[in-house]
Design a protein around this motif. Structure first.
Motif, PDB file in Angstrom:
ATOM      1  N   PRO B  15     -10.630  18.516  40.246  1.00 22.40           N
ATOM      2  CA  PRO B  15     -10.893  18.715  41.678  1.00 22.40           C
ATOM      3  C   PRO B  15      -9.572  18.796  42.446  1.00 22.40           C
ATOM      4  O   PRO B  15      -8.617  18.095  42.125  1.00 22.40           O
ATOM      5  CB  PRO B  15     -11.653  17.438  42.071  1.00 22.40           C
ATOM      6  N   ALA B  16      -9.555  19.654  43.444  1.00 19.38           N
ATOM      7  CA  ALA B  16      -8.321  19.904  44.206  1.00 19.38           C
ATOM      8  C   ALA B  16      -7.810  18.641  44.887  1.00 19.38           C
ATOM      9  O   ALA B  16      -6.613  18.457  45.063  1.00 19.38           O
ATOM     10  CB  ALA B  16      -8.585  20.993  45.245  1.00 19.38           C
ATOM     11  N   GLU B  17      -8.742  17.747  45.281  1.00 22.72           N
ATOM     12  CA  GLU B  17      -8.325  16.575  46.043  1.00 22.72           C
ATOM     13  C   GLU B  17      -7.518  15.555  45.243  1.00 22.72           C
ATOM     14  O   GLU B  17      -6.914  14.655  45.822  1.00 22.72           O
ATOM     15  CB  GLU B  17      -9.579  15.874  46.607  1.00 22.72           C
ATOM     16  N   ALA B  18      -7.525  15.667  43.888  1.00 29.54           N
ATOM     17  CA  ALA B  18      -6.926  14.615  43.062  1.00 29.54           C
ATOM     18  C   ALA B  18      -5.512  14.959  42.629  1.00 29.54           C
ATOM     19  O   ALA B  18      -5.230  16.087  42.254  1.00 29.54           O
ATOM     20  CB  ALA B  18      -7.802  14.365  41.847  1.00 29.54           C
ATOM     21  N   GLU B  19      -4.629  13.933  42.658  1.00 28.28           N
ATOM     22  CA  GLU B  19      -3.234  14.167  42.302  1.00 28.28           C
ATOM     23  C   GLU B  19      -2.837  13.563  40.965  1.00 28.28           C
ATOM     24  O   GLU B  19      -2.047  14.130  40.228  1.00 28.28           O
ATOM     25  CB  GLU B  19      -2.310  13.586  43.383  1.00 28.28           C
ATOM     26  N   ILE B  20      -3.345  12.358  40.671  1.00 28.26           N
ATOM     27  CA  ILE B  20      -2.913  11.684  39.443  1.00 28.26           C
ATOM     28  C   ILE B  20      -4.043  11.702  38.406  1.00 28.26           C
ATOM     29  O   ILE B  20      -5.204  11.876  38.753  1.00 28.26           O
ATOM     30  CB  ILE B  20      -2.436  10.236  39.717  1.00 28.26           C
ATOM     31  N   PRO B  21      -3.679  11.557  37.119  1.00 26.86           N
ATOM     32  CA  PRO B  21      -4.671  11.732  36.044  1.00 26.86           C
ATOM     33  C   PRO B  21      -5.921  10.877  36.210  1.00 26.86           C
ATOM     34  O   PRO B  21      -7.041  11.382  36.045  1.00 26.86           O
ATOM     35  CB  PRO B  21      -3.890  11.318  34.790  1.00 26.86           C
ATOM     36  N   SER B  22      -5.767   9.601  36.540  1.00 28.43           N
ATOM     37  CA  SER B  22      -6.939   8.727  36.616  1.00 28.43           C
ATOM     38  C   SER B  22      -7.905   9.189  37.700  1.00 28.43           C
ATOM     39  O   SER B  22      -9.118   9.108  37.554  1.00 28.43           O
ATOM     40  CB  SER B  22      -6.512   7.282  36.887  1.00 28.43           C
ATOM     41  N   HIS B  23      -7.351   9.664  38.813  1.00 33.35           N
ATOM     42  CA  HIS B  23      -8.183  10.142  39.919  1.00 33.35           C
ATOM     43  C   HIS B  23      -8.952  11.391  39.484  1.00 33.35           C
ATOM     44  O   HIS B  23     -10.161  11.510  39.687  1.00 33.35           O
ATOM     45  CB  HIS B  23      -7.273  10.419  41.117  1.00 33.35           C
ATOM     46  N   LYS B  24      -8.242  12.312  38.842  1.00 38.27           N
ATOM     47  CA  LYS B  24      -8.894  13.535  38.347  1.00 38.27           C
ATOM     48  C   LYS B  24     -10.001  13.198  37.360  1.00 38.27           C
ATOM     49  O   LYS B  24     -11.119  13.724  37.431  1.00 38.27           O
ATOM     50  CB  LYS B  24      -7.863  14.422  37.635  1.00 38.27           C
ATOM     51  N   LEU B  25      -9.706  12.291  36.435  1.00 36.07           N
ATOM     52  CA  LEU B  25     -10.661  11.981  35.372  1.00 36.07           C
ATOM     53  C   LEU B  25     -11.909  11.290  35.916  1.00 36.07           C
ATOM     54  O   LEU B  25     -13.024  11.599  35.495  1.00 36.07           O
ATOM     55  CB  LEU B  25      -9.999  11.119  34.300  1.00 36.07           C
ATOM     56  N   LEU B  26     -11.736  10.361  36.844  1.00 33.41           N
ATOM     57  CA  LEU B  26     -12.913   9.657  37.369  1.00 33.41           C
ATOM     58  C   LEU B  26     -13.827  10.612  38.132  1.00 33.41           C
ATOM     59  O   LEU B  26     -15.053  10.473  38.109  1.00 33.41           O
ATOM     60  CB  LEU B  26     -12.478   8.483  38.253  1.00 33.41           C
ATOM     61  N   LEU B  27     -13.227  11.596  38.807  1.00 37.18           N
ATOM     62  CA  LEU B  27     -14.046  12.601  39.499  1.00 37.18           C
ATOM     63  C   LEU B  27     -14.707  13.534  38.494  1.00 37.18           C
ATOM     64  O   LEU B  27     -15.918  13.783  38.547  1.00 37.18           O
ATOM     65  CB  LEU B  27     -13.192  13.405  40.478  1.00 37.18           C
ATOM     66  N   ARG B  28     -13.911  14.048  37.558  1.00 35.97           N
ATOM     67  CA  ARG B  28     -14.445  15.013  36.591  1.00 35.97           C
ATOM     68  C   ARG B  28     -15.551  14.407  35.746  1.00 35.97           C
ATOM     69  O   ARG B  28     -16.538  15.058  35.416  1.00 35.97           O
ATOM     70  CB  ARG B  28     -13.330  15.514  35.664  1.00 35.97           C
ATOM     71  N   ALA B  29     -15.392  13.133  35.382  1.00 34.01           N
ATOM     72  CA  ALA B  29     -16.360  12.494  34.484  1.00 34.01           C
ATOM     73  C   ALA B  29     -17.572  11.951  35.233  1.00 34.01           C
ATOM     74  O   ALA B  29     -18.418  11.286  34.642  1.00 34.01           O
ATOM     75  CB  ALA B  29     -15.669  11.387  33.700  1.00 34.01           C
ATOM     76  N   GLY B  30     -17.645  12.205  36.532  1.00 34.77           N
ATOM     77  CA  GLY B  30     -18.846  11.821  37.278  1.00 34.77           C
ATOM     78  C   GLY B  30     -18.943  10.339  37.594  1.00 34.77           C
ATOM     79  O   GLY B  30     -20.035   9.815  37.794  1.00 34.77           O
ATOM     80  N   TYR B  31     -17.800   9.658  37.640  1.00 36.26           N
ATOM     81  CA  TYR B  31     -17.831   8.233  37.976  1.00 36.26           C
ATOM     82  C   TYR B  31     -17.941   8.012  39.487  1.00 36.26           C
ATOM     83  O   TYR B  31     -18.404   6.971  39.926  1.00 36.26           O
ATOM     84  CB  TYR B  31     -16.572   7.514  37.465  1.00 36.26           C
ATOM     85  N   MET B  32     -17.445   8.966  40.269  1.00 37.23           N
ATOM     86  CA  MET B  32     -17.462   8.744  41.715  1.00 37.23           C
ATOM     87  C   MET B  32     -17.437  10.079  42.444  1.00 37.23           C
ATOM     88  O   MET B  32     -17.178  11.123  41.865  1.00 37.23           O
ATOM     89  CB  MET B  32     -16.257   7.881  42.124  1.00 37.23           C
ATOM     90  N   ARG B  33     -17.722  10.035  43.737  1.00 36.73           N
ATOM     91  CA  ARG B  33     -17.664  11.199  44.604  1.00 36.73           C
ATOM     92  C   ARG B  33     -17.044  10.770  45.927  1.00 36.73           C
ATOM     93  O   ARG B  33     -17.343   9.695  46.430  1.00 36.73           O
ATOM     94  CB  ARG B  33     -19.072  11.743  44.893  1.00 36.73           C
ATOM     95  N   ARG B  34     -16.198  11.633  46.465  1.00 38.17           N
ATOM     96  CA  ARG B  34     -15.548  11.378  47.743  1.00 38.17           C
ATOM     97  C   ARG B  34     -16.548  11.621  48.869  1.00 38.17           C
ATOM     98  O   ARG B  34     -17.236  12.644  48.882  1.00 38.17           O
ATOM     99  CB  ARG B  34     -14.368  12.329  47.887  1.00 38.17           C
ATOM    100  N   VAL B  35     -16.661  10.686  49.812  1.00 37.42           N
ATOM    101  CA  VAL B  35     -17.550  10.843  50.963  1.00 37.42           C
ATOM    102  C   VAL B  35     -16.737  11.096  52.235  1.00 37.42           C
ATOM    103  O   VAL B  35     -17.163  11.820  53.121  1.00 37.42           O
ATOM    104  CB  VAL B  35     -18.465   9.602  51.116  1.00 37.42           C
ATOM    105  N   ALA B  36     -15.558  10.493  52.310  1.00 40.37           N
ATOM    106  CA  ALA B  36     -14.620  10.754  53.406  1.00 40.37           C
ATOM    107  C   ALA B  36     -13.234  10.417  52.864  1.00 40.37           C
ATOM    108  O   ALA B  36     -13.110   9.913  51.747  1.00 40.37           O
ATOM    109  CB  ALA B  36     -14.961   9.890  54.620  1.00 40.37           C
ATOM    110  N   SER B  37     -12.204  10.706  53.647  1.00 38.08           N
ATOM    111  CA  SER B  37     -10.847  10.412  53.194  1.00 38.08           C
ATOM    112  C   SER B  37     -10.722   8.928  52.805  1.00 38.08           C
ATOM    113  O   SER B  37     -10.972   8.041  53.621  1.00 38.08           O
ATOM    114  CB  SER B  37      -9.873  10.740  54.322  1.00 38.08           C
TER     115      SER B  37
END
Lengths: 604, 604
Positions: B15-37
């Motif tokens: 996802p474009a919003e993620a900068e570091i590996p852990s952030h990308k992975l948690l989003l990609r793997a469906g662990y969480m979703r961003r609701v606001a900043s």
């Protein structure tokens, strides 16, 4: 836990801030402390109770396949604008706390999560193959109550379980709704509570069917009407019934009579020596729609009946489109300023006819505010009725619809059902009344939120359809206090075993007596080893203080290593019944453990 | 849980919003979703991870006798005014969200709970006999971050465990502090993480000693300096060390030299062919105190050294009373407007001497802002040094304190320690550097809050004394992401067994093969029956997709009912090592169960 090492402070006096027994007891027994209006710190004893309730809730949810998650408390205004609820929640009703963050964005503190969960479903659910789906959370929620009161009953910060289900169809929704009906019944039964499931109004949440779960207690804010046959129960806000029959009118001639000082139905009936059921009462309301439009509403109903504001609000909301709005945001008595603005001359309050007449309302011109007439069904049946004349001090008798009075176009059910009415399903059943505390509420939302937010799925045939939704809430912290409100005596709280903070308390009457201390410690350790949640009162206090405290905090079983110790026995006290037994030291742990297991099994 | 019935959506792209590996992975793997900043929904998989971490935290806290409670998130402004932190937190730093409720009261959303807990202790603690006492909670907290980023690393809404202890004495506090040091080490070890406990700055919380617990990871926002002998480790903000020796200066004669285009130490050393250690560097700051007062601060230090802003802030805070304030609320480069306001002529930035001289600062008059000189110890040792001349394009060489330059009254340690420095405890040890993520922080608060709020107790002799306090925090949601940041590979997350959402996943490669389906279901049921937390991938997807997803979400052990089934075997894959084994059907559950038990025991 040893009481000597615990944050354990009880109060002898009732705190001034508390009004109802459960609120007083939770404060006096050291379960909680007030930090601000409607905001409480949950101290260790209460926190254990809340966790036990949460665990029962969680267990019943997981059995149905619902999945636990945690949604944000900070909610962006734009999501609530999509559903159309931002203004209603933050301004009109003002029930949602809101703030502006450092980037000048508007943020609300979640009182409920339909918007957030629907946005997530919009993002993640694509196909019918992912459905049905049910997510729930147990979380602190916020409501900026106009009048926070009764401790955890109506707080500004409280714990709720809220769940949201998504379906391909109404029939799939109904299946889950039925499962939730069962799960909620199980939760309340397992918590050891007396309750009633009742038909309810859906309120600001919206949707079609809804059921409330009421814990019965005298201090309950809600009134429940039910029939003895168990076939009907409803919140008074929603209840329907057949009123008693009206007495046929004897005023066969239409005429206007002087009726001085009769602004109330009671005074009028007395003056005319007639039954209130022969009178058409006309009540004036001021309704404000969500677009700001004000409408003057005159409701006609039978004299012995009262208007149910919730039903009236719902009927007006159905008509909202006529006034360019979507919902009613306030309903009340027309204020004096408004009366002056509307009426060409002072309104004949207490003497109003079923229509106000051109000479009152802006001289009959088509101006704001609009004037709307509604008739309740109880009024439309009447013949030769008594009613107002639009002139103070005078009424008319012998009136008839279609003759002296035009029946309003809108005929509706807006009367308050009441105890003593007959049930619709069986006229031989009379409605009974009970007070209750609303602990759970389940809703069939339908597509209200999914349509507003554009949350759709693709069905087997490739068609894109809005998700069909349900939502289900339990007030966890409110349930804890409701349990106390339902179960206490003059000495304190009497917790159901399933949600008591500890199941047993071992009390040492005299800390100077080594025999007592050693026996108590041994029993305490043995209780822990067989999985009984136990307290040990090893404080340096008098026996009387310890017994009073044990009663006050409401631990189900008390074991006292006192005088009987000489005979190898301890005293066992059942908090609920007050029954005292002397039990052999060697048997006491097995006995207590057995009682607890029996209690827990009985409520399952 | 069966994946076919779960909210399970993985993404192929970062996802474009993620900068570091852990952030990308948690989003990609469906662990969480961003609701606001900075605000995330924790979906079912993540919620299980967070609960496992919380349970480990809870367990380690309860072992020490700490008692769990839950404090309010809504906090009245008046409590924060009593501690003097309302303005700092809501205005100066603006880190606390605040709002006005419907009664026009100011309310903050708790970023931390010193004020609330101290008010409760003030209310409930009377006597030394109630002490020591330790209360903790696991709760969602709020910070209006200037720059929320890296997912759960720096969010605006996050989960923390925070605990507060109360004592009769500093020595009792130190005992609990030591217990917490051990408990925090246990928590991180049990979560399966590599970490380091380091000396830390106490920041806005205040108090004397404090230790941070850093999870080591390359993307960590913090730098840790440590020695190989294990005897020293500190956050770079707090670290002390001995810098390398300076090269003796050869400029024995004091003179002013033309040094064109040498505004930096590097360019000056090159031009003069000298060592940066022979130069006194002078850096100008603008400090703002909490009473709004602005002070111009000139710091002199050795040319090869840098100023540590945290240390400088702490030194200035010590001097705050001189300026009628209590704390520094901002520190930075003087802005251009301010420079013009202060200085009679443009400041000779890059060429400043250790004192600015009357002709720069308001003509020497006693006006605001005040001007303050500080010397770091590294500057005071220098002889015959090179430094600025207060004239652009010129420096002086051969300068000496007490001769051409007056040593500032305030000599302090404000230099940044750095890798390569020598340790103070043993000069043969060189400081090493590592990156870390701050997960825990424990503080000895002392009486800062109890004095401000008047929270006292009565000691054995009847004297009324302020409570001595400690506070202890763990970032629960941050820990979850830090675990990912420490442990992932190109295929996805590699969870430590102790905090994995599920311990094993049974994958059916071909849903059309009844043999595979039946074998998988049998293994899945058996795993559940022996207490293994298992997933069953029974989705109608290709085998490749299922294997990729299993790797991505990082479940420790994968069991595949594939080709080997013909020989009565299944494939078992260890996510961490990638090692594949073929195991007999009858043995696989016992094998997996054994591995899990071994892993959990090893980290205890």
């Amino acid at each position: 836990m040893r009481l000597s090492q615990m944050l354990f402070v009880t109060l002898r006096e009732d705190p001034a801030e508390a009004e109802i027994p459960s609120h007083k007891l939770l404060l006096r027994a050291g379960y909680m402390r007030r930090v601000a209006s409607g905001v409480y710190a949950y101290l260790p004893l209460l926190w254990r109770v809340l966790n036990k309730i949460s665990d029962i809730v969680r267990d019943e949810m997981n059995i149905t396949g619902a999945q636990e998650c945690l949604l944000p408390q900070l909610q962006p205004a734009e999501l609530w604008r999509e559903s159309g609820r931002w203004d209603t929640y933050t301004k009109a009703e003002g029930i949602m706390f809101s703030l502006i963050d450092r980037r000048q964005q508007e943020v609300g503190l979640g009182p409920t999560h339909e918007e957030v969960i629907t946005a997530i479903a919009r993002d993640m659910v694509r196909s019918y193959r992912q459905l049905p789906l049910h997510l729930y959370q147990i979380q602190t929620k916020f409501r900026d109550e106009i009048r926070p009161r009764f401790g955890l009953m109506r707080g500004r910060e409280f714990i709720m379980k809220d769940g949201y289900s998504f379906h391909t169809s109404e029939s799939s929704l109904k299946e889950t709704y039925q499962e939730m009906y069962q799960a909620y019944s199980n939760i309340l039964r397992r918590c050891g509570l007396e309750f009633r499931a009742v038909d309810a109004d859906s309120g600001a949440i919206g949707g079609s069917g809804s059921t409330e779960f009421m814990v019965l207690a005298e201090a309950g804010e809600d009134e429940v009407l039910y029939t003895e046959d168990g076939k009907y129960a409803a919140n008074v806000e929603k209840a329907v019934s057949r009123p008693v029959d009206s007495v046929p009118s004897t005023f066969t001639k239409f005429e206007k009579l002087e009726t001085p000082n009769t602004p109330t139905i009671e005074s009028l009936a007395k003056f005319l020596k007639c039954s209130p059921t022969q009178i058409v009462k006309n009540v004036l309301y001021q309704a404000v729609f969500d677009n700001g439009r004000v409408v003057l509403v005159l409701v006609s109903l039978r004299g012995d009946q009262d208007v149910n504001d919730v039903k009236l609000t719902n009927e007006l909301t159905k008509l909202a489109a006529d006034y360019g709005g979507a919902a009613v945001i306030s309903l009340g008595v027309p204020d004096e300023d408004a009366q002056r603005q509307w009426a060409a001359k002072p309104l004949p309050l207490g003497y109003m006819a079923p229509d106000l007449g051109d000479d009152y309302i802006n001289g009959g011109k088509e101006v704001e505010p609009k004037f709307l007439r509604l008739a309740d069904r109880t009024a439309t049946d009447l013949k030769n009725f008594v009613t107002g004349s639009n002139e103070a001090g005078y009424h008319v008798v012998g009136g008839n619809w279609g003759k002296e009075f035009t029946l309003p176009k809108q005929v509706v059910d807006v009367r308050k059902a009441a105890a003593g009415d007959r049930a619709l399903h069986d006229p031989s059943q009379t409605l009974q009344t009970a007070r209750g505390i609303e602990i759970g509420h389940i809703f069939q939302l339908g597509t209200k939120y999914s349509q507003a937010l554009g949350a759709t799925f693709t069905d087997e045939n490739g068609a894109e359809l809005p998700l069909v939704m349900g939502c289900y809430g339990v007030g966890v912290s409110r349930l804890a206090q409701a349990a106390v409100e339902q179960s206490y005596d003059k000495n304190g709280i009497v917790w159901p075993v399933a949600i008591a903070p500890y199941q047993a308390i071992v009390v040492i009457p005299n800390m100077g007596d080594d025999l007592q201390v050693e026996a108590a410690k041994a029993i305490y350790k043995e209780l822990l080893s067989v999985g009984v949640e136990a307290l040990l009162d090893d404080r340096d206090e008098r026996a009387g203080v310890k017994f009073k405290d044990a009663d006050l905090i409401g631990i189900p079983y008390r074991i006292v290593t006192g005088r009987a110790l000489g005979d190898g026995k301890v005293e066992v006290v059942d908090r609920a019944t007050g029954i005292v037994q002397e039990v052999a030291l060697a048997e006491v742990v097995a006995l207590i453990k057995g009682w607890i297991v029996d209690e827990l099994l009985a409520s399952r």
